[in-house]
Design a protein around this motif. Structure first.
Motif, PDB file in Angstrom:
ATOM      1  N   ASN A  80      12.803  36.393  61.841  1.00  0.00           N
ATOM      2  CA  ASN A  80      12.514  35.156  62.562  1.00  0.00           C
ATOM      3  C   ASN A  80      12.222  35.437  64.032  1.00  0.00           C
ATOM      4  O   ASN A  80      11.311  34.827  64.615  1.00  0.00           O
TER       5      ASN A  80
ATOM      6  N   ARG B 111      15.624  29.022  57.951  1.00  0.00           N
ATOM      7  CA  ARG B 111      14.630  28.427  58.839  1.00  0.00           C
ATOM      8  C   ARG B 111      13.653  27.561  58.041  1.00  0.00           C
ATOM      9  O   ARG B 111      12.466  27.847  57.968  1.00  0.00           O
TER      10      ARG B 111
ATOM     11  N   GLN C 276      12.342  24.935  58.815  1.00  0.00           N
ATOM     12  CA  GLN C 276      11.317  24.355  59.677  1.00  0.00           C
ATOM     13  C   GLN C 276      10.039  25.183  59.698  1.00  0.00           C
ATOM     14  O   GLN C 276       8.997  24.708  60.161  1.00  0.00           O
TER      15      GLN C 276
ATOM     16  N   ARG D 293       4.262  25.772  58.140  1.00  0.00           N
ATOM     17  CA  ARG D 293       3.323  26.818  58.568  1.00  0.00           C
ATOM     18  C   ARG D 293       2.981  27.786  57.444  1.00  0.00           C
ATOM     19  O   ARG D 293       2.012  28.539  57.558  1.00  0.00           O
TER      20      ARG D 293
END
Length: 295
Positions: free
Chosen positions: A73, A104, A106, A110
């Protein structure tokens, strides 16, 4: 962290950044052929040596799957903070991607696609099967793991006596930079003390997938692949993971062992490129078929 960016001569305007995550005891050089193929198609490729592998030192953080996922990350935040991503990982690298998704979520908007090679939901095992040969192999692996865990200093002494060409020799780390490129895969842990290898192995054995519902949201953009004859993470383990991710696609490659990315670089590169090309290209392709007989 030693990270390596492979930049295409003619980048695609809509191209995703492809992030390739290697497994235990090797380096980012595992993906050398794949990076060449993918950059030839116009994609940006990001590779790196995991903590305690290749040119990346161990550091002070624990060698756990969640720490390795956090390492990834941090790399994404620093080197690919925006734009679409395609993530591909092999073995330990696949587990790190599973953990990254849990830690993650979030990132999900993407992510254009994920390829998990030789993945499992419940950690590594010394027992690849139930036959006599499997039991003998498991006994040898267990003895070696015990020696690494309880007498790492003795194993280190033996490793220092190995020839320099041996993949498990132990040598002092030299001052080199990422500009030199990743070292060969056979040099993946030559600077890593046995105690650290034992800690990583314990983390692998204790791994349990969590929050798979995050990965499930990828649907057909999640591809699981395994070698039919894999004796490190048996294909049956990848099938069990696929059963917990029913919307994902599964491909079992026949007559292939654990070194799936090495034995089939063109196949793996093609699967990654399909996802990186976006939904239009993905739906235009025939669905990935499950290869090989089910046990």
């Amino acid at each position: 962290m030693a990270a390596y960016r492979d930049t295409p001569a003619r980048p695609r305007s809509d191209g995703a950044t492809i992030v390739l995550v290697h497994g235990a005891s090797v380096t980012a050089d595992l993906w050398r052929v794949h990076a060449r193929h993918l950059t030839g198609l116009g994609f940006r490729v990001l590779r790196y040596d995991q903590r305690a592998h290749g040119r990346t030192p161990r550091g002070d953080a624990p060698l756990t799957i969640d720490q390795l996922a956090d390492d990834l990350n941090q790399i994404l935040c620093a080197l690919a903070p925006t734009g679409p991503l395609v993530l591909a990982g092999h073995s330990l690298g696949a587990l790190i991607l599973q953990e990254l998704a849990a830690l993650r979520p979030q990132l999900l908007p993407r992510i254009r696609g994920v390829v998990l090679l030789s993945a499992t939901a419940h950690g590594a095992s010394v027992l690849p099967g139930r036959g006599p040969r499997d039991l003998l192999l498991a006994a040898g692996r267990s003895l070696f793991a015990m020696a690494c865990a309880h007498a790492p200093w003795a194993v280190d002494r033996l490793r220092r006596l190995l020839p320099d060409t041996h993949r498990y020799t132990l040598t002092p780390r030299t001052a080199t930079g990422a500009d030199d490129g990743p070292p060969p895969c056979r040099h993946g842990v030559r600077h890593t003390p046995t105690a650290d290898l034992a800690a990583l192995w314990q983390s692998l054995r204790g791994y349990r997938a969590r929050r798979l519902a995050v990965l499930e949201q990828l649907g057909g953009r999640l591809l699981l692949m395994a070698g039919a004859d894999d004796r490190h993470i048996p294909a049956a383990h990848t099938r069990q993971l696929a059963e917990r991710l029913p919307a994902a696609r599964l491909e079992i490659v026949p007559r292939t062992m654990h070194a799936l990315p090495i034995r089939h670089p063109a196949l793996i590169s093609d699967r990654i490129a399909r996802l990186a090309s976006g939904p239009t290209r993905l739906t235009a392709q025939a669905p990935v078929a499950v290869r090989g007989p089910r046990p």
